[in-house]
Structures are given as structure tokens and as C-alpha cells.
Design a protein around this motif. Structure first.
Motif, PDB file in Angstrom:
ATOM      1  N   VAL A 501       0.842  -1.204   0.000  1.00  0.00           N
ATOM      2  CA  VAL A 501       0.000   0.000   0.000  1.00  0.00           C
ATOM      3  C   VAL A 501       0.874   1.249   0.000  1.00  0.00           C
ATOM      4  O   VAL A 501       0.586   2.232  -0.704  1.00  0.00           O
ATOM      5  CB  VAL A 501      -0.950  -0.026   1.217  1.00  0.00           C
ATOM      6  CG1 VAL A 501      -1.729   1.286   1.320  1.00  0.00           C
ATOM      7  CG2 VAL A 501      -1.926  -1.195   1.122  1.00  0.00           C
ATOM      8  N   ALA A 502       1.956   1.224   0.780  1.00  0.00           N
ATOM      9  CA  ALA A 502       2.872   2.367   0.811  1.00  0.00           C
ATOM     10  C   ALA A 502       3.550   2.572  -0.549  1.00  0.00           C
ATOM     11  O   ALA A 502       3.722   3.710  -1.000  1.00  0.00           O
ATOM     12  CB  ALA A 502       3.918   2.160   1.905  1.00  0.00           C
ATOM     13  N   ASP A 503       3.936   1.485  -1.214  1.00  0.00           N
ATOM     14  CA  ASP A 503       4.547   1.602  -2.541  1.00  0.00           C
ATOM     15  C   ASP A 503       3.576   2.223  -3.539  1.00  0.00           C
ATOM     16  O   ASP A 503       3.963   3.043  -4.380  1.00  0.00           O
ATOM     17  CB  ASP A 503       5.005   0.232  -3.036  1.00  0.00           C
ATOM     18  CG  ASP A 503       6.240  -0.272  -2.304  1.00  0.00           C
ATOM     19  OD1 ASP A 503       6.997   0.563  -1.777  1.00  0.00           O
ATOM     20  OD2 ASP A 503       6.437  -1.504  -2.243  1.00  0.00           O
ATOM     21  N   LEU A 504       2.312   1.820  -3.487  1.00  0.00           N
ATOM     22  CA  LEU A 504       1.313   2.384  -4.397  1.00  0.00           C
ATOM     23  C   LEU A 504       1.075   3.859  -4.115  1.00  0.00           C
ATOM     24  O   LEU A 504       0.808   4.651  -5.027  1.00  0.00           O
ATOM     25  CB  LEU A 504      -0.006   1.609  -4.284  1.00  0.00           C
ATOM     26  CG  LEU A 504      -0.026   0.216  -4.917  1.00  0.00           C
ATOM     27  CD1 LEU A 504      -1.260  -0.553  -4.474  1.00  0.00           C
ATOM     28  CD2 LEU A 504       0.007   0.327  -6.442  1.00  0.00           C
ATOM     29  N   ALA A 505       1.158   4.232  -2.842  1.00  0.00           N
ATOM     30  CA  ALA A 505       0.921   5.634  -2.465  1.00  0.00           C
ATOM     31  C   ALA A 505       2.174   6.489  -2.585  1.00  0.00           C
ATOM     32  O   ALA A 505       2.099   7.717  -2.417  1.00  0.00           O
ATOM     33  CB  ALA A 505       0.389   5.696  -1.036  1.00  0.00           C
ATOM     34  N   GLY A 506       3.318   5.873  -2.845  1.00  0.00           N
ATOM     35  CA  GLY A 506       4.550   6.625  -2.971  1.00  0.00           C
ATOM     36  C   GLY A 506       5.198   6.977  -1.645  1.00  0.00           C
ATOM     37  O   GLY A 506       6.022   7.892  -1.588  1.00  0.00           O
ATOM     38  N   HIS A 507       4.876   6.258  -0.567  1.00  0.00           N
ATOM     39  CA  HIS A 507       5.462   6.522   0.741  1.00  0.00           C
ATOM     40  C   HIS A 507       6.807   5.799   0.875  1.00  0.00           C
ATOM     41  O   HIS A 507       6.991   4.705   0.335  1.00  0.00           O
ATOM     42  CB  HIS A 507       4.514   6.063   1.854  1.00  0.00           C
ATOM     43  CG  HIS A 507       3.191   6.754   1.820  1.00  0.00           C
ATOM     44  ND1 HIS A 507       2.070   6.261   2.454  1.00  0.00           N
ATOM     45  CD2 HIS A 507       2.788   7.915   1.209  1.00  0.00           C
ATOM     46  CE1 HIS A 507       1.050   7.066   2.243  1.00  0.00           C
ATOM     47  NE2 HIS A 507       1.456   8.070   1.483  1.00  0.00           N
ATOM     48  N   ALA A 532      -9.229   3.742   1.394  1.00  0.00           N
ATOM     49  CA  ALA A 532      -9.430   4.916   0.538  1.00  0.00           C
ATOM     50  C   ALA A 532      -8.519   6.062   0.967  1.00  0.00           C
ATOM     51  O   ALA A 532      -7.966   6.783   0.141  1.00  0.00           O
ATOM     52  CB  ALA A 532     -10.889   5.353   0.584  1.00  0.00           C
ATOM     53  N   GLY A 533      -8.308   6.211   2.280  1.00  0.00           N
ATOM     54  CA  GLY A 533      -7.451   7.284   2.756  1.00  0.00           C
ATOM     55  C   GLY A 533      -6.001   7.065   2.411  1.00  0.00           C
ATOM     56  O   GLY A 533      -5.261   8.013   2.147  1.00  0.00           O
ATOM     57  N   SER A 534      -5.559   5.819   2.397  1.00  0.00           N
ATOM     58  CA  SER A 534      -4.151   5.539   2.113  1.00  0.00           C
ATOM     59  C   SER A 534      -3.820   5.719   0.649  1.00  0.00           C
ATOM     60  O   SER A 534      -2.752   6.220   0.303  1.00  0.00           O
ATOM     61  CB  SER A 534      -3.801   4.120   2.559  1.00  0.00           C
ATOM     62  OG  SER A 534      -2.458   3.837   2.275  1.00  0.00           O
ATOM     63  N   LEU A 535      -4.718   5.294  -0.258  1.00  0.00           N
ATOM     64  CA  LEU A 535      -4.433   5.343  -1.692  1.00  0.00           C
ATOM     65  C   LEU A 535      -4.950   6.599  -2.368  1.00  0.00           C
ATOM     66  O   LEU A 535      -4.818   6.731  -3.583  1.00  0.00           O
ATOM     67  CB  LEU A 535      -5.045   4.114  -2.378  1.00  0.00           C
ATOM     68  CG  LEU A 535      -4.455   2.769  -1.961  1.00  0.00           C
ATOM     69  CD1 LEU A 535      -5.122   1.650  -2.720  1.00  0.00           C
ATOM     70  CD2 LEU A 535      -2.960   2.737  -2.164  1.00  0.00           C
TER      71      LEU A 535
END
Length: 536
Positions: A501-507, A532-535
Motif C-alpha cells: 500500500v505504501a509503494d502504491l501511495a509513494g510513501h 481509501a485514505g491511504s491510496l
């Protein structure tokens, strides 16, 4: 005494063993003995080879003939030894020079008229030959493209034994008519039937590439599909019939990145052994998709069969998607056989004929209804199933198996407004696949100095010590573990999903929001701002 030798390959699962084919001619009563642990189809090679040699215009030696297959302890099966046996016999009879075949690998079946017929497993056989140092390989003409995928090996394709004899004897090569039957039309063997129409690796029978934009609604399930593709996390879709579970699963292969060269060779080798390589496509460069029927046996799913085990559906889906529709209708023993392959990425099948290891690194997707009638807890109508029936139905998906599934997502029925709205479809496959590829690239850069490439492969200990999440990010997950809602394996898998999830969000590393999203995808309970909030 006259003696000659050449080489062939015996396939054990998807791996090959170099076999030296030796022919010995001695004075005595004419006889033909074949020794070396050959099965029935290989023992019949004596009759095929004799007829092929005679019908190719060459005299059969009227002496005591012994053909040995070494090493004798390795089980040998199939008709792919015919060409090597015929050439060894002719070299022993001095029809051809024994030195011309001593360092040549030969693979092919002979027809009674001398034609050379294609066989399964040419690609893994040539890979074995190259690994053993052989640089010249003779194969049936129909499989030249498959054999040529292996670098640094000279491949000679022949149509008939007559042509090969002429080539080895420096004689004019006769012109032979091409085989009318295309290589891709041959049967796949017992239990496999013929390839479906269209593209064998498309989830749709007509060969079309399904697009994610065709799915109406299902925002949570679509995001779960993206996370599954980005980190190669196993996925369970549960919901009422007609909600779109199968549509979603069919679109998952399109989200996966193209196969690397090494992955393509591995996948192509498995399909070559099973006989399911599509005509005209010897190299598979797209992730395969395999969806066996819910009545599939254990042997068809994980591999096996009589004699030497053959690849099952989980190996045919190697580096791709294995979709089990109506998973709760399958035998619980068959489903539980997936536990070990999902962890190790390979299948080890032990039989009397030997132990076979086959690759099985798949992305597993299971779809199931809430109960046998499909209406339990659904707006489709009242459920008619007894509580005990519902419990037995759900118990077929055992706890240990579900513990290995990272994402468990409810799929709700699509509303009328979502279905008929002009813009009801979401993002296209191409757009989502772009984000998946970017997330995979971030993970690959992070794991550059390690043996792993995706988040689902990394051991939990490494994620807790080497790639540590943000401070306080695991508070809710640790609390769930204390309450018994998560096992130790479950906590590790939540952490893996959080990294995806972090990789998809760029974190740079997972935050509490990313871990909350991972917990939502595993438990179905929203935590904080959720997925929804993470992505977003």
C-alpha cells in the motif's frame, strides 16, 4: 562388435536428465533389446524405429542389437527417444559415422514412415542439454522455434529420418513434404483435452483481453485487485452470486507486469511439458491465467498422475494467476494441498517412480459464495440454508489456508444506478497497470541486494528488523494480535500488505494509515481512514 552412442533427455517433471543412448551390434540371432528402465511407450520404440529405418530406404542390421539408456536408474518415458535410438543403431551399423552423433542431443518421435514428429518438453530438454554443455541439438522441424529460445545452442530441425541420415552422411538432402498437422493442434494428453479457441492465456474463451473499465462499481474490490497485483498477495473474493467476482479475477492478469526473460523461459518450459504451448507462440511473455473447475482432483491441481508426475494447474499458473471459482465447493483436502506450495513457491510430489519438484509461484485468487444458496446476509432474498449447513460450507476453506491469504474482500451486489450509469465503469486496466508497475519498481529497488523482488516474498523478520515501518504504525495490528484476531503469520502478512500500500501511495515506508488499510483488507473492518485514505 560395433558400438555407437548419442544423447537424449529424460524429463522428470519439468526438469531434465541427460541420457546416453548406446547401441551395440554383435554376431548372433537377429534380436532387438532395449534396456534402461523404459516405460511401455518407450519400449514400443523398437517397432517404431525398425519400421522408420526400413521405410527410409536403409537396411536394418540383421544382428543381435542391444540399445542401452544410461543412467539406467532414471525412469524414462515417452517417444522422444526414437530419433536418438535410430541414429545410434545406424551408427553402430556404420550407415553413418559414429563420431557425427557422439556429441549431439537428439529429441523426436518417429512415425512408421520415417517422419519426425513433435513431442512435449522440447524447451526444458534443450535447456538441460545446454546446461550439460551440448551445443548441437536435433529436433522436429515443428519445434525449432521453441528450441531456438535457448541461447548458444545450434538447433537443427528435420522433417524425416531420411533428411537426418543425408545430413549426417554429407549426402544430398531429399525434399520432404511438410507435416500437414500443425504442432499446436496435437492433443495435450490425458485430462487436458485441446486448447480452447482464441488465446490460451486469455481468461476469456474468445481470446479478448478483458478490461477493468468494464466492471461497474466495486471500488473496494478494485483497489484490492490493485494491491494484489502490486505485491503479489493472495486474494479471497466473497459475495453473492452475480456480484462480479469472476469478472474481477479475469482482469487481474492484465494488471501484472510482463514476464522477464527468465520468467518467460520458466513458464514456457512448464507449458511445453504439459503440451499446452499455443501454436506459433513458443515463448510466453504474459502472466498465465489458469481457472480449473471446482470438481478438479488433487492431481490435476497440484500435479501428479500415474507414472512420472506431470504439472498441475498451480504449476501451469506459475508467475501468473490461479483462480479457484466456487472455492467452497471444492474438496477441503484438495484446497489444503495448496498450503505448502503457497509458502514455498514450488510443488514437491513424491511417487514410487521418484520425487519431482515443479515450480508453483502463483497469485492465488479464490471466489466463494456466503452459503450454498448464495443468499446468506444478502439483499437477494432469504437464505434457505440451515446454520449447520452454512458452517460446514464455510469450513471447507480451512483456517490454515485462509491464514495464507493476505486480502479478504467482500464483493457486494452492484446497484441498478451503478450498472446503468454512463460513467459507472472505473479506471482502465492500462492505467491501473501503470501504477502497479511503478509500485513493483519501488519494491525491486528496495530489495536490489536481496533474493526477493515483491513484498509477499519477504520474511516477516526482515520486514521487522531491516525495513522497519514508521514509529507507532503497528499499534492497531499488535493490539489485534493480543486479542487473538491475528496470528504471528497474520501480523507478518499485514506488514507485507502495508508495504505494498505504501509503494502504491509513494510513501518511503508504511505509516499507521497504510497499516490500517492492510488490516481492512485482511479483516474487512475499516480502521481509521481505511484503504481509501491511504491510496487517495
Amino acid at each position: 562388435m560395433a558400438f555407437a552412442r548419442t544423447c537424449a533427455v529424460a524429463l522428470v517433471g519439468v526438469e531434465g536428465v541427460v541420457v546416453e543412448v548406446q547401441a551395440d551390434l554383435e554376431p548372433g540371432v537377429a534380436a532387438f533389446s532395449l534396456v534402461g528402465l523404459a516405460d511401455k511407450s518407450l519400449s514400443e520404440s523398437r517397432d517404431r524405429v525398425r519400421a522408420a529405418v526400413v521405410n527410409s530406404g536403409t537396411a536394418w542390421p540383421q544382428k543381435k542389437l542391444t540399445v542401452g539408456l544410461s543412467p539406467a536408474a532414471v525412469p524414462k518415458t515417452g517417444s522422444g527417444f526414437d530419433l536418438a535410438v535410430a541414429c545410434a543403431v545406424l551408427a553402430a551399423a556404420e550407415r553413418i559415422d559414429p563420431r557425427s552423433i557422439a556429441d549431439v542431443m537428439m529429441i523426436g518421435e518417429l512415425g512408421l514412415d520415417g517422419r519426425v514428429r513433435p513431442v512435449r518438453g522440447v524447451l526444458p530438454a534443450v535447456l538441460t542439454a545446454a546446461g550439460a554443455g551440448y551445443r548441437q541439438v536435433v529436433v522436429p522441424e515443428q519445434t525449432v522455434a521453441e528450441a531456438a529460445l535457448v541461447p548458444d545452442v545450434a538447433v537443427l530441425g528435420v522433417r524425416s529420418l531420411r533428411q537426418l541420415i543425408a545430413l549426417l552422411s554429407d549426402e544430398p538432402v531429399p525434399d520432404e513434404p511438410a507435416d500437414e498437422e500443425p504442432a499446436g493442434s496435437r492433443p495435450l494428453g490425458p485430462g487436458w483435452g485441446h486448447p480452447p479457441p482464441g488465446d490460451l492465456f486469455s481468461p476469456l474463451a474468445d481470446g479478448r483481453t478483458p478490461d477493468l473499465a468494464e466492471v461497474s462499481g466495486q471500488s473496494l474490490a478494485r483497489k484490492a485487485l490493485e494491491v494484489a497485483a502490486a505485491g503479489r498477495h493472495h486474494l479471497l473474493l466473497k459475495g453473492a452470486p452475480g456480484a462480479g467476482k469472476t469478472m474481477l479475477a479475469e482482469r487481474l492478469p492484465g494488471l501484472l507486469p510482463p514476464l522477464t526473460r527468465q520468467e518467460s523461459l520458466e513458464v514456457s518450459a512448464v507449458h511445453s511439458v504439459s503440451g499446452s504451448l499455443p501454436a506459433g507462440r513458443p515463448l510466453i511473455d504474459r502472466p498465465p491465467y489458469c481457472a480449473p473447475h471446482h470438481s478438479a482432483s488433487m492431481a490435476s491441481l497440484v500435479g501428479g498422475g500415474s507414472g512420472v508426475p506431470r504439472p498441475g494447474a498451480i504449476s501451469l499458473a506459475h508467475h501468473g494467476v490461479l483462480f479457484l471459482d466456487e472455492a467452497a465447493e471444492m474438496s477441503s483436502q484438495v484446497l489444503d494441498a495448496l498450503r505448502q506450495p503457497l509458502e514455498s513457491g514450488c510443488v514437491v510430489v513424491a511417487r514410487a517412480a521418484g520425487v519431482v519438484r515443479m515450480p508453483a509461484r502463483v497469485l492465488l485468487v479464490m471466489a466463494t459464495n456466503p452459503c450454498p444458496c448464495g443468499r446468506h446476509g444478502s439483499p437477494l432474498g432469504d437464505c434457505e440454508c440451515l446454520p449447520s449447513t452454512v458452517r460446514r460450507y464455510r469450513a471447507r476453506l480451512s483456517g490454515p489456508l485462509l491464514d495464507r491469504v493476505d486480502l479478504r474482500v467482500p464483493v457486494e451486489p452492484v446497484s441498478r444506478a451503478e450498472l446503468i450509469a454512463p460513467a459507472s465503469g472505473g479506471e482502465s486496466t492500462a492505467r491501473v497497470a501503470g501504477r502497479v508497475l511503478a509500485a513493483r519498481s519501488r519494491a525491486a529497488a528496495r530489495f536490489a541486494d536481496s533474493p526477493w523482488r515483491t513484498n509477499s516474498e519477504v520474511p516477516g523478520h526482515e520486514l521487522r528488523t531491516r525495513w522497519v515501518p514508521s514509529p507507532g504504525a503497528l499499534v492497531r495490528a499488535e493490539r489485534d494480535m493480543d486479542r487473538g484476531l491475528l496470528t504471528a503469520r497474520g501480523l507478518d502478512r499485514v506488514l507485507r500488505v502495508a508495504w505494498t500500500v505504501a509503494d502504491l501511495a509513494g510513501h518511503d515506508r508504511p505509516s499507521a494509515v497504510d497499516v490500517d488499510a492492510a488490516l481492512e483488507l485482511r479483516t474487512g473492518v475499516r480502521r481509521g481512514s481505511g484503504l481509501a485514505g491511504s491510496l487517495s
